[in-house]
Design a protein around this motif. Structure first.
Motif, PDB file in Angstrom:
ATOM      1  N   LEU A  30       0.823  -1.206   0.000  1.00  0.00           N
ATOM      2  CA  LEU A  30       0.000   0.000   0.000  1.00  0.00           C
ATOM      3  C   LEU A  30       0.860   1.259   0.000  1.00  0.00           C
ATOM      4  O   LEU A  30       0.637   2.179  -0.796  1.00  0.00           O
ATOM      5  N   ILE A  31       1.850   1.302   0.881  1.00  0.00           N
ATOM      6  CA  ILE A  31       2.711   2.493   0.970  1.00  0.00           C
ATOM      7  C   ILE A  31       3.502   2.686  -0.321  1.00  0.00           C
ATOM      8  O   ILE A  31       3.564   3.799  -0.866  1.00  0.00           O
ATOM      9  N   ALA A  32       4.102   1.617  -0.828  1.00  0.00           N
ATOM     10  CA  ALA A  32       4.923   1.733  -2.037  1.00  0.00           C
ATOM     11  C   ALA A  32       4.105   2.196  -3.232  1.00  0.00           C
ATOM     12  O   ALA A  32       4.589   2.963  -4.079  1.00  0.00           O
ATOM     13  N   THR A  33       2.838   1.766  -3.300  1.00  0.00           N
ATOM     14  CA  THR A  33       2.033   2.115  -4.465  1.00  0.00           C
ATOM     15  C   THR A  33       1.508   3.545  -4.431  1.00  0.00           C
ATOM     16  O   THR A  33       0.848   3.973  -5.377  1.00  0.00           O
ATOM     17  N   PHE A  34       1.805   4.298  -3.373  1.00  0.00           N
ATOM     18  CA  PHE A  34       1.565   5.738  -3.444  1.00  0.00           C
ATOM     19  C   PHE A  34       2.405   6.345  -4.573  1.00  0.00           C
ATOM     20  O   PHE A  34       2.051   7.389  -5.124  1.00  0.00           O
ATOM     21  N   GLY A  35       3.521   5.681  -4.910  1.00  0.00           N
ATOM     22  CA  GLY A  35       4.290   6.109  -6.075  1.00  0.00           C
ATOM     23  C   GLY A  35       3.476   5.961  -7.345  1.00  0.00           C
ATOM     24  O   GLY A  35       3.533   6.816  -8.244  1.00  0.00           O
ATOM     25  N   GLY A  36       2.686   4.891  -7.448  1.00  0.00           N
ATOM     26  CA  GLY A  36       1.800   4.711  -8.590  1.00  0.00           C
ATOM     27  C   GLY A  36       0.671   5.725  -8.598  1.00  0.00           C
ATOM     28  O   GLY A  36       0.276   6.222  -9.660  1.00  0.00           O
ATOM     29  N   LEU A  37       0.142   6.044  -7.406  1.00  0.00           N
ATOM     30  CA  LEU A  37      -0.910   7.050  -7.308  1.00  0.00           C
ATOM     31  C   LEU A  37      -0.414   8.406  -7.823  1.00  0.00           C
ATOM     32  O   LEU A  37      -1.108   9.099  -8.584  1.00  0.00           O
ATOM     33  N   LEU A  38       0.806   8.775  -7.445  1.00  0.00           N
ATOM     34  CA  LEU A  38       1.414  10.022  -7.913  1.00  0.00           C
ATOM     35  C   LEU A  38       1.648   9.986  -9.415  1.00  0.00           C
ATOM     36  O   LEU A  38       1.425  10.979 -10.120  1.00  0.00           O
ATOM     37  N   PHE A  39       2.122   8.854  -9.901  1.00  0.00           N
ATOM     38  CA  PHE A  39       2.311   8.627 -11.332  1.00  0.00           C
ATOM     39  C   PHE A  39       0.999   8.929 -12.057  1.00  0.00           C
ATOM     40  O   PHE A  39       0.958   9.699 -13.035  1.00  0.00           O
ATOM     41  N   GLY A  40      -0.089   8.337 -11.588  1.00  0.00           N
ATOM     42  CA  GLY A  40      -1.376   8.501 -12.256  1.00  0.00           C
ATOM     43  C   GLY A  40      -1.900   9.919 -12.182  1.00  0.00           C
ATOM     44  O   GLY A  40      -2.370  10.472 -13.190  1.00  0.00           O
ATOM     45  N   TYR A  41      -1.815  10.533 -11.001  1.00  0.00           N
ATOM     46  CA  TYR A  41      -2.353  11.888 -10.856  1.00  0.00           C
ATOM     47  C   TYR A  41      -1.574  12.878 -11.715  1.00  0.00           C
ATOM     48  O   TYR A  41      -2.169  13.727 -12.402  1.00  0.00           O
ATOM     49  N   ASP A  42      -0.254  12.786 -11.693  1.00  0.00           N
ATOM     50  CA  ASP A  42       0.561  13.753 -12.435  1.00  0.00           C
ATOM     51  C   ASP A  42       0.414  13.603 -13.943  1.00  0.00           C
ATOM     52  O   ASP A  42       0.565  14.582 -14.674  1.00  0.00           O
ATOM     53  N   LYS A  93      15.426   3.289  -0.797  1.00  0.00           N
ATOM     54  CA  LYS A  93      15.991   4.643  -0.799  1.00  0.00           C
ATOM     55  C   LYS A  93      15.631   5.387  -2.082  1.00  0.00           C
ATOM     56  O   LYS A  93      15.388   6.601  -2.065  1.00  0.00           O
ATOM     57  N   THR A  94      15.599   4.664  -3.183  1.00  0.00           N
ATOM     58  CA  THR A  94      15.260   5.303  -4.453  1.00  0.00           C
ATOM     59  C   THR A  94      13.817   5.801  -4.435  1.00  0.00           C
ATOM     60  O   THR A  94      13.521   6.901  -4.916  1.00  0.00           O
ATOM     61  N   ILE A  95      12.900   5.014  -3.882  1.00  0.00           N
ATOM     62  CA  ILE A  95      11.497   5.436  -3.809  1.00  0.00           C
ATOM     63  C   ILE A  95      11.360   6.661  -2.905  1.00  0.00           C
ATOM     64  O   ILE A  95      10.573   7.579  -3.191  1.00  0.00           O
ATOM     65  N   ILE A  96      12.125   6.726  -1.817  1.00  0.00           N
ATOM     66  CA  ILE A  96      12.105   7.904  -0.948  1.00  0.00           C
ATOM     67  C   ILE A  96      12.575   9.134  -1.720  1.00  0.00           C
ATOM     68  O   ILE A  96      11.980  10.222  -1.617  1.00  0.00           O
ATOM     69  N   LEU A  97      13.633   8.991  -2.516  1.00  0.00           N
ATOM     70  CA  LEU A  97      14.107  10.100  -3.345  1.00  0.00           C
ATOM     71  C   LEU A  97      13.035  10.539  -4.342  1.00  0.00           C
ATOM     72  O   LEU A  97      12.840  11.743  -4.582  1.00  0.00           O
ATOM     73  N   LEU A  98      12.319   9.580  -4.911  1.00  0.00           N
ATOM     74  CA  LEU A  98      11.259   9.905  -5.868  1.00  0.00           C
ATOM     75  C   LEU A  98      10.153  10.721  -5.197  1.00  0.00           C
ATOM     76  O   LEU A  98       9.587  11.637  -5.816  1.00  0.00           O
ATOM     77  N   ALA A  99       9.851  10.425  -3.943  1.00  0.00           N
ATOM     78  CA  ALA A  99       8.838  11.195  -3.213  1.00  0.00           C
ATOM     79  C   ALA A  99       9.260  12.658  -3.102  1.00  0.00           C
ATOM     80  O   ALA A  99       8.434  13.571  -3.244  1.00  0.00           O
ATOM     81  N   VAL A 100      10.548  12.884  -2.838  1.00  0.00           N
ATOM     82  CA  VAL A 100      11.070  14.255  -2.762  1.00  0.00           C
ATOM     83  C   VAL A 100      10.929  14.949  -4.117  1.00  0.00           C
ATOM     84  O   VAL A 100      10.513  16.113  -4.197  1.00  0.00           O
ATOM     85  N   LEU A 101      11.247  14.241  -5.194  1.00  0.00           N
ATOM     86  CA  LEU A 101      11.126  14.828  -6.537  1.00  0.00           C
ATOM     87  C   LEU A 101       9.672  15.166  -6.859  1.00  0.00           C
ATOM     88  O   LEU A 101       9.391  16.216  -7.456  1.00  0.00           O
ATOM     89  N   PHE A 102       8.736  14.294  -6.480  1.00  0.00           N
ATOM     90  CA  PHE A 102       7.319  14.586  -6.703  1.00  0.00           C
ATOM     91  C   PHE A 102       6.920  15.884  -6.001  1.00  0.00           C
ATOM     92  O   PHE A 102       6.209  16.720  -6.571  1.00  0.00           O
ATOM     93  N   PHE A 103       7.383  16.064  -4.777  1.00  0.00           N
ATOM     94  CA  PHE A 103       7.018  17.247  -4.012  1.00  0.00           C
ATOM     95  C   PHE A 103       7.644  18.512  -4.600  1.00  0.00           C
ATOM     96  O   PHE A 103       6.966  19.530  -4.789  1.00  0.00           O
ATOM     97  N   VAL A 104       8.924  18.454  -4.898  1.00  0.00           N
ATOM     98  CA  VAL A 104       9.625  19.618  -5.453  1.00  0.00           C
ATOM     99  C   VAL A 104       9.051  19.994  -6.821  1.00  0.00           C
ATOM    100  O   VAL A 104       8.815  21.167  -7.113  1.00  0.00           O
ATOM    101  N   GLY A 126       8.424  14.460 -14.217  1.00  0.00           N
ATOM    102  CA  GLY A 126       8.638  13.360 -15.150  1.00  0.00           C
ATOM    103  C   GLY A 126       9.727  12.408 -14.690  1.00  0.00           C
ATOM    104  O   GLY A 126       9.587  11.179 -14.812  1.00  0.00           O
ATOM    105  N   LEU A 127      10.813  12.945 -14.156  1.00  0.00           N
ATOM    106  CA  LEU A 127      11.874  12.087 -13.615  1.00  0.00           C
ATOM    107  C   LEU A 127      11.320  11.201 -12.506  1.00  0.00           C
ATOM    108  O   LEU A 127      11.654  10.012 -12.421  1.00  0.00           O
ATOM    109  N   ALA A 128      10.459  11.788 -11.657  1.00  0.00           N
ATOM    110  CA  ALA A 128       9.861  11.016 -10.570  1.00  0.00           C
ATOM    111  C   ALA A 128       8.880   9.971 -11.097  1.00  0.00           C
ATOM    112  O   ALA A 128       8.871   8.818 -10.646  1.00  0.00           O
TER     113      ALA A 128
END
Length: 484
Positions: A30-42, A93-104, A126-128
């Motif tokens: 569930l937590i990891a797929t928040f990356g997918g949720l961000l992917f879809g929304y963006d 660690k890479t997914i944590i970095l991606l979260a920062v990129l999504f926010f920035v 896009g990088l995120a």
């Protein structure tokens, strides 16, 4: 023979059991797929934000394409380097970095004064997005037991379309309630910051991939992680399998690019991954997800009605995703791909025919095309989208998984980028009729590719697949699932 040994390695594992470790596995997913949720929304928010954004920033048709496709081309780069980074630095660690990129990236877009800063923000996003499209499915596949790997890894694609649906709904609500208001599109983008924060803090408490840990020689850490998401006897058996594979790879002395270039079987599976990713994009699914509002307007809907009607494809995408997860571990991957391509190609043909026989102004035209677009998205999501992402996350051997996934998804995003850049121009040039007839022709070619080139992976451990891919034995069972 390698394939026989591989099949034996699957049956030697203790059975999968329930308990607290299954709940823990569900929480990690569930937590990891928040990356997918961000992917879809963006990727989906641009669908409804483009018109008010263009009016405020003074964009024309070309700069609209730049604003849209800049994220997509950056995602190709993010997919390539995200995979490589996760191989060296770790999936978590890479997914944590991606979260920062999504926010920035969200901050850049929300507070942009002009096109240049907007493009910078879209590139960061896009990088995120690209990194998430590569790393999150691999992370899930490497944590999942092989019996439920398809449904667990497929949750990421379900979250992607959930994110797109959320974007469509929010666009429709804000776009209709505050039509004509200043900065309305900035609010649409700002909402992306919420799941980015949730992903960042959530992943701080999640474990690393046990397969990545073992690849780095951290066997005790890998066992400790597996014990949190498996029964103890199952965890020990899986680690034993992983240690054996890792030892064989070290003995061969082949890693990364060297293994790919020197082993024709690895080169072939990389081409399969690239071909499948490209085929998925050439269905035109993301053209609908990015420009569905435009397609519906061209079909005869008013702008406000198109925003509301555009929710329908988003809803069916989520419904299709739920159905796909339910059958992911029951239906062979190749059969799923073949059914999906048959249905989507048929929908393309019907959309082309409908737009040809129902002239502009006919009151039935927009509703018929909407129905067919919904059928296309439903077919795509049920049989292709989730299955393709799951397949890409499982088919590559561990020592080339980041590279193989990265290259395949890089090519997927490049094709996606060119489609997003030129889709509206294509519609202007040949109309909806010609555009969807072209998609149908490409879909027929993709169906031939799947039938002749794509091997089966369902019901196999990643370690069993790794052996058979490396030796080429996987192609001897093409067309059916090997017995476990």
């Amino acid at each position: 023979m390698a394939s026989a040994h591989s099949e034996g390695s699957s049956t030697s594992l203790p059975p999968l059991t329930g308990g607290p470790h299954r709940k823990r596995l569900g929480l990690v997913a569930l937590i990891a797929t928040f990356g997918g949720l961000l992917f879809g929304y963006d990727t989906g928010v641009i669908n409804g934000a483009l018109v008010p954004m263009s009016e405020e920033l003074g964009l024309n048709a070309f700069t609209e394409g730049v604003a849209t496709s800049s994220l997509i081309f950056a995602a190709a780069i993010g997919a390539m380097f995200g995979g490589r980074l996760s191989d060296g630095w770790g999936r978590r660690k890479t997914i944590i970095l991606l979260a920062v990129l999504f926010f920035v990236g969200t901050l850049f877009v929300v507070f942009t004064p002009n096109l240049a800063v907007l493009v910078v923000g879209r590139v960061i996003l896009g990088l995120a997005v690209g990194g998430a499209s590569t790393v999150v499915p691999v992370f899930l596949a490497e944590l999942a037991p092989y019996e439920i790997r398809g449904s667990l890894a497929g949750r990421n694609e379900l979250m992607i379309v959930t994110g797109q649906l959320a974007a469509f709904i929010i666009n429709a609500v804000i776009g209709n309630l505050y039509a004509g208001a200043d900065h309305v599109w900035r609010i649409m983008f700002a909402i992306c910051a919420i799941p980015a924060i949730a992903l960042f803090f959530g992943m701080l408490r999640m474990p690393e991939s046990p397969r990545w840990l073992l690849e780095k020689g951290r066997n005790a850490d890998a066992l400790a992680v597996l014990k949190t998401v498996r029964s103890e006897d199952r965890a020990k058996a899986e680690v034993a399998d992983l240690e054996r594979i890792a030892a064989e790879e070290r003995a061969e002395g082949q890693l990364g690019w060297r293994a790919i270039l020197s082993n024709k079987n690895l080169s072939r599976i990389l081409l399969v991954g690239i071909g499948l990713g490209v085929a998925q994009q050439l269905t035109g699914i993301n053209s609908i997800m990015y420009f569905g509002n435009t397609v519906l307007t061209e079909s005869g809907f008013e702008q406000g009605a198109a925003l509301i009607a555009n929710i329908a494809p988003g809803v069916i995408a989520v419904v299709g995703g739920i159905i796909a997860l339910a059958m992911m571990d029951r239906l062979d991957r190749r059969k799923t791909f073949a059914i999906g391509l048959t249905l989507t190609t048929s929908c393309h043909l019907l959309i082309g025919v409908a737009s040809m026989v129902l002239p502009a102004g006919n009151p039935l035209r927009p509703w018929v095309i909407l129905f067919l677009v919904v059928a296309f998205v439903g077919s795509m999501q049920t049989f292709l989208n989730i299955a393709v992402w799951v397949y890409l996350s499982e088919i590559f051997p561990l020592h080339m998984r980041g590279v193989g996934m990265g290259i395949s998804v890089f090519m997927l995003w490049i094709v996606n980028g060119f489609l997003s850049l030129y889709f509206l121009s294509l519609v202007d040039a040949v109309g909806i009729t010609g555009t969807f007839f072209l998609f149908a022709a490409v879909g027929a070619l993709a169906l031939i590719f799947v039938i002749t080139q794509v091997p089966e992976t369902r019901g196999r451990t990643l370690e069993a697949l790794e052996e058979d891919v490396t030796t080429g034995a996987i192609y001897t069972v093409r067309g059916r699932s090997p017995r476990r």
